[in-house]
Design an enzyme around this catalytic site. Structure first.
Site, short mmCIF file in Angstrom:
data_model
loop_
_atom_site.label_atom_id
_atom_site.label_comp_id
_atom_site.label_asym_id
_atom_site.label_seq_id
_atom_site.Cartn_x
_atom_site.Cartn_y
_atom_site.Cartn_z
N LYS B 183 -73.94 20.91 -10.88
CA LYS B 183 -74.33 19.82 -9.99
C LYS B 183 -73.74 20.06 -8.61
CE LYS B 183 -72.54 15.83 -8.99
NZ LYS B 183 -72.82 15.75 -7.53
N GLU B 257 -60.05 22.44 -9.56
CA GLU B 257 -59.56 22.93 -8.27
C GLU B 257 -59.67 21.76 -7.32
OE1 GLU B 257 -59.24 23.76 -4.88
OE2 GLU B 257 -60.98 25.12 -4.87
N CYS B 291 -60.03 22.66 1.13
CA CYS B 291 -58.98 22.11 0.29
C CYS B 291 -57.65 22.82 0.53
CB CYS B 291 -59.38 22.21 -1.18
SG CYS B 291 -60.04 23.81 -1.61
N GLU B 388 -54.49 13.97 2.04
CA GLU B 388 -55.46 14.97 2.48
C GLU B 388 -56.49 14.29 3.38
OE1 GLU B 388 -57.92 16.72 -0.60
OE2 GLU B 388 -57.74 18.65 0.41
#
Lengths: 280, 476
Positions: B183, B257, B291, B388
C-alpha cells in the site's frame, strides 16, 4: 536460384579490446568433430602472451577500481548480449543447453559482484580499541587455461569468477575448439567491458602456457584446462618464481552445469585487513 | 554581482498520467469492489492529478488472496535463478523508464527533479539489481540456516520516497520468495501504480506483486488481515506502535522503520564548508521529509558562531520552488496536513523561546511551501528538539566536550541515524561506537546504498533494510 555463398568469419586473437592476428603470423586448422574444416585460428606466440599480459595489467587499475555495482551491471550486460546471439552460439557450440547455461552463469556471477565482500569479508572484534575490518580485493592479473571439454560453458565458468571481483584475465582458449572463445570475445568487446579486462589467445596450450606461468607480471594461474599432469606440475613450478596463486587442475571431472559455489572467486582474492584506533 | 537563474523546467510530457487508476490485483488493474475514489494532487500547484481507489475490505481480501495464490502456485517454488531473472528485468525496466518515473515522482510528491532523477531513481534500480542477485544465493546470505520464504507480505510505505520505499520493500521480499501486497501512501500513489505497469511488462507472474491504494484505514485492513504472514511498515512511530500492538499474539513477523530525530555532531576541527554542506543536505534534502534527517545540529561551542554564519550564508543560496525546475534545491511540502504540522511545531519553537531564522525567499502563490528554517538557542527540553518535525526545520544545540555531545545525541527516544564531523578518524570511530543509532554517517550525510543495511535502534523501529540483513526480514 543458386544457394547464397556464405561470408565466413576470420577468427583472430582478442587483446586489449582489439582483434589482432597473431604477431607471429601463424595459424592452425580448426575442424569440426567430423573432421570438416571450420577455420584457420590464430596460433598465438610468446609475444602475444606478453602483449596480452601488458593489456591485462593496464586494465587492472580501472577495472578493480570500478564500483562492484558497475562490474555487476557489465557482467549482466554480457548475459543480455549473449542471449541475443543464442542461435549463433548454439550452432557454434552445437549445444543449446550449454549456451543457455553459459548465459545463466553470467547472471549468477553478475549478482556476486556487490555481495562477495559481504559474504567473504568481516569486521574483526579485536581485543583493543581498534576498528578492524577485513575485506577482499582482487589479486591482479590471472592467467587461465580454459577447459577443453566445454568450450563455452566451461570457459565462462572459469572466466566470470576471475573478473567479477576486479581481476583481469589472459585466457588460453580450448586448443581444439577455440572458436566459441573468440565469438565470446566479440560479445565482451561490445558489452561495455573495458578493453584488456579479458584477453583471449588461441593456439597450443603446451607452447603458450609456460610463458604465462613464468611471466612475472601475472599474479595467479588457473590450470583447470591442463589435462596433462606433467605439464600442470611444470607450470605450477614455474609459477612459484613469483609465488603466483595457482588453482590446480580438478581431481575429478567437473560438472559445468552444477551451481558453481564461491571457490573459484575466492581463489583469486586477497584479504586486506585495516586497523584504525578508536578514541575521542 | 548577481546572476539570475533562467528557468530550466524538465518537461512533464514524458509521463502519461491517466485520469483514474484502479487497484493492481492478480496482475491486472481492477475496479474497486467496495473502495471509494479519492483524488491525488500535485502539492506544488494543488492541481488534481488523478483519481485513485481507497481500497475497502473486499478489495484487500482480493489482493491478499491473489498474493496467496501466487505464493502457493507460482512463486515460492520457482527456482531462485528464475526469480532473479524477473527481478533483473524489473531493474532494467526501471532504468529504461527512469526519467519518466522521476518526473512522475516529482509531480506527485513535490520533491525536486534533481533529487528524484539523481538520487531516488538510481537507487530504486540499484535495489532491484542488488536483491535480484541474492535470489539464487540465499544460502550464502544466512549461513547455517535453510532459507525459506515467509509467505504473503503486507507492506505499507510512506510518502517521502514513494518509489524508493517500494523498492526497499518489494525487492528483498520477492528475492526471498515471498509475494506482496503493497500500500503506497495516500498522497503519493502514482509511481507505485506505474511500477505495476512495469510488472506487467516484465511478465511477472500474476499476484506476485499487488498494489492497493488508500489511506490509513486501508493500511490497517491490510496489516490486520489474517491471510498475511509478514508485515513491513515504514512511517511514523505512532502508527508503528499501533501495528506492533495489532500483530501481538499472531504468528505474523514484523519489521518497522519509523521516525527519527538525528543528531548531526560538528566538532571544532571539522572542515567548516564541508560540514555546512552536510548540515544542509542533512536537513533540507527532500524538504526535510526524511526519517533519518539530521534535524538536531550539535555544534561544538567554540566554532558555533563560525558554523552558523556559514550555514546562514549557504541557506541564502537555496532555491525553493518548482519541483520540475532543474535548479530547484527545495521543492514543495508534500501535503496541506504536513505543512500545518510543520507550521505548528515551528510556532511552538518560537513560543518556547528559541530564535527562528530563515533566509528571505519568495514562494509560489499556489501549493504547499515552507522556507528552510533554523532555530538557535534550543534546549533539550524544547519540543522542536524532541519531536520529529519532518520538514525543513533545523534545531541547533551546542556542546563543549565529546561526552556531552554523545549524551545529547542519545537523549531521544529515537535511534535511526547520526552524523559526525571531524578530521580525526579515531574520534569518528569512538563516537560512532557510543551513538545509539542504526546508521552513523561520518563527514557525509544521507547516503544510501542497497548493500548498506538501514534501520533504527529504540523507537525508530526494528529490522534492517538493505544488505544481507535486509533479506533476513523476509526469510523464515
Amino acid at each position: 536460384m543458386p544457394e547464397r555463398l556464405a561470408v565466413r568469419k576470420t577468427y583472430k586473437l582478442f587483446i586489449g579490446g582489439a582483434f589482432p592476428r597473431s604477431e607471429s603470423g601463424r595459424s592452425y586448422v580448426v575442424t569440426s568433430v567430423d573432421g570438416d574444416f571450420l577455420a584457420n585460428a590464430a596460433l598465438a606466440s610468446r609475444k602475444d602472451v606478453r602483449d596480452a599480459v601488458v593489456a591485462a595489467r593496464k586494465a587492472f587499475p580501472g577495472w578493480s577500481g570500478a564500483t562492484a555495482y558497475n562490474r555487476g551491471q557489465i557482467l549482466y550486460r554480457i548475459a543480455e548480449l549473449l542471449e541475443g546471439r543464442r542461435d549463433q552460439f548454439s550452432t557454434e557450440a552445437r549445444d543449446r543447453a550449454q549456451v543457455d547455461a553459459a548465459i545463466d552463469r553470467w547472471v549468477w556471477y553478475a549478482g556476486w559482484a556487490d555481495k562477495l565482500a559481504q559474504v567473504y569479508g568481516n569486521a574483526n572484534p579485536v581485543a583493543g580499541p581498534y576498528f578492524n575490518l577485513s575485506a577482499p580485493e582482487p589479486t591482479g592479473v590471472v592467467g587461465i587455461v580454459a577447459p577443453p571439454d566445454s568450450p563455452l560453458l566451461g570457459l565462462v565458468s572459469v572466466l566470470a569468477p576471475v573478473i567479477v571481483s576486479g581481476n583481469t584475465a589472459v585466457v588460453l582458449a580450448a586448443e581444439e575448439r577455440p572458436l566459441p572463445a573468440i565469438s565470446l570475445a566479440e560479445v565482451l568487446a561490445t558489452a561495455d567491458l573495458p578493453g584488456g579486462v579479458v584477453n583471449v589467445l588461441t593456439g597450443r596450450v603446451a607452447e603458450t602456457a609456460p610463458w604465462l606461468a613464468g611471466h612475472l607480471d601475472v599474479n595467479a594461474l588457473d590450470l583447470t584446462g591442463v589435462a596433462d599432469p606433467e605439464l600442470a606440475a611444470t607450470l605450477e613450478r614455474d609459477a612459484a618464481e613469483n609465488l603466483k596463486r595457482v588453482l590446480r587442475p580438478p581431481a575429478e571431472p567437473v560438472d559445468w552445469y552444477a551451481e558453481p559455489g564461491i571457490d573459484r572467486m575466492v581463489a583469486y582474492l586477497e584479504t586486506k585487513t585495516v586497523w584504525h584506533p578508536k578514541g575521542v | 554581482m548577481r546572476f539570475e537563474y533562467a528557468p530550466a523546467p524538465e518537461s512533464a510530457s514524458i509521463v502519461d498520467i491517466r485520469s483514474s487508476y484502479g487497484l493492481f490485483v492478480g496482475g491486472e488493474f481492477t475496479d474497486a469492489k467496495d473502495g471509494e475514489l479519492f483524488k491525488t494532487i500535485n502539492p506544488a500547484s494543488e492541481d488534481v492529478l488523478a483519481e485513485v481507489v481507497s481500497a475497502g475490505p473486499s478489495d484487500v481480501d482480493s489482493a491478499v488472496a491473489a498474493a496467496r495464490d501466487a505464493y502457493d502456485n507460482r512463486w515460492r517454488d520457482l527456482p531462485g535463478a528464475e526469480r532473479a531473472k524477473y527481478l533483473f528485468r524489473l531493474a532494467r525496466l526501471i532504468q529504461e523508464r527512469s526519467r519518466e518515473l522521476a518526473v512522475l515522482e516529482s509531480i506527485d510528491n513535490g520533491k525536486p527533479i534533481r533529487e528524484s532523477r539523481d538520487v531516488d531513481l538510481p537507487l530504486v534500480a540499484a535495489h532491484f539489481f542488488y536483491y535480484a542477485g541474492w535470489a539464487d544465493k540465499l544460502r550464502y546470505a544466512v549461513p547455517g540456516r535453510q532459507p525459506r520464504p515467509i509467505g504473503v507480505a503486507a507492506q505499507v510505505i510512506p510518502w517521502n520516497f514513494p518509489l524508493l520505499m517500494l523498492a526497499w520493500k518489494i525487492a528483498p521480499a520477492l528475492a526471498a520468495g515471498n509475494t506482496v501486497v503493497l500500500k503506497p501512501a495516500e498522497t503519493t500513489p502514482l509511481t507505485a501504480l506505474h511500477f505495476a505497469q512495469l510488472c506487467q511488462q516484465a511478465d511477472l507472474p500474476p499476484g506476485v506483486v499487488n498494489i492497493v491504494t488508500g489511506a490509513g484505514e486501508t493500511g490497517r485492513l491490510l496489516v490486520e488481515h489474517p491471510g498475511v504472514d509478514k508485515v513491513a511498515f515504514t512511517g511514523s512511530t505512532e502508527v508503528g506502535r499501533a501495528i506492533a500492538r495489532a500483530v501481538a499474539g499472531t504468528r505474523k513477523r514484523l519489521t518497522l522503520e519509523l521516525g527519527g530525530k538525528a543528531a548531526n555532531i560538528v566538532f571544532d576541527d571539522a572542515p567548516v564548508d564541508q560540514a555546512v554542506e552536510g548540515i544542509v543536505n542533512g536537513i533540507f534534502f527532500n524538504q526535510g521529509h526524511v526519517c533519518c534527517a539530521g534535524s538536531r545540529l550539535l555544534v561544538q561551542e567554540s566554532v558555533a558562531d563560525e558554523v552558523l554564519d556559514a550555514l546562514k550564508r549557504r541557506m541564502a543560496t537555496l532555491r525553493v520552488g518548482d519541483p520540475l525546475d532543474k535548479n530547484t534545491d527545495v521543492g514543495a511540502i508534500n501535503s496541506a496536513a504536513q505543512l500545518a504540522r510543520i507550521r505548528e511545531l515551528s510556532d511552538v519553537g518560537t513560543a518556547e523561546g528559541a530564535q527562528r531564522w530563515s533566509a528571505p525567499c519568495e514562494l509560489p502563490e499556489r501549493g504547499f511551501w515552507f522556507v528552510p528554517t533554523i532555530f538557535t538557542g534550543v534546549s533539550q527540553a524544547h519540543r522542536i528538539a524532541r519531536e520529529e518535525i519532518f520538514g525543513p526545520v533545523l534545531s541547533v544545540l551546542t556542546f563543549r566536550t565529546p561526552a556531552e555531545a554523545v549524551e545529547k545525541a542519545n537523549n531521544t527516544p529515537y535511534g535511526l541515524s547520526a552524523g559526525v564531523w571531524t578530521e580525526k578518524g579515531s574520534r569518528i570511530l569512538a563516537i560512532a561506537d557510543q551513538l545509539r543509532a542504526g546508521v552513523v554517517w561520518a563527514n557525509t550525510f544521507n547516503k544510501f546504498d542497497p548493500t548498506a543495511p538501514f534501520g533504527g535502534y529504540k523507537e525508530s523501529g526494528y529490522g534492517r533494510e538493505g544488505g544481507r540483513q535486509g533479506l533476513e526480514a523476509y526469510l523464515a
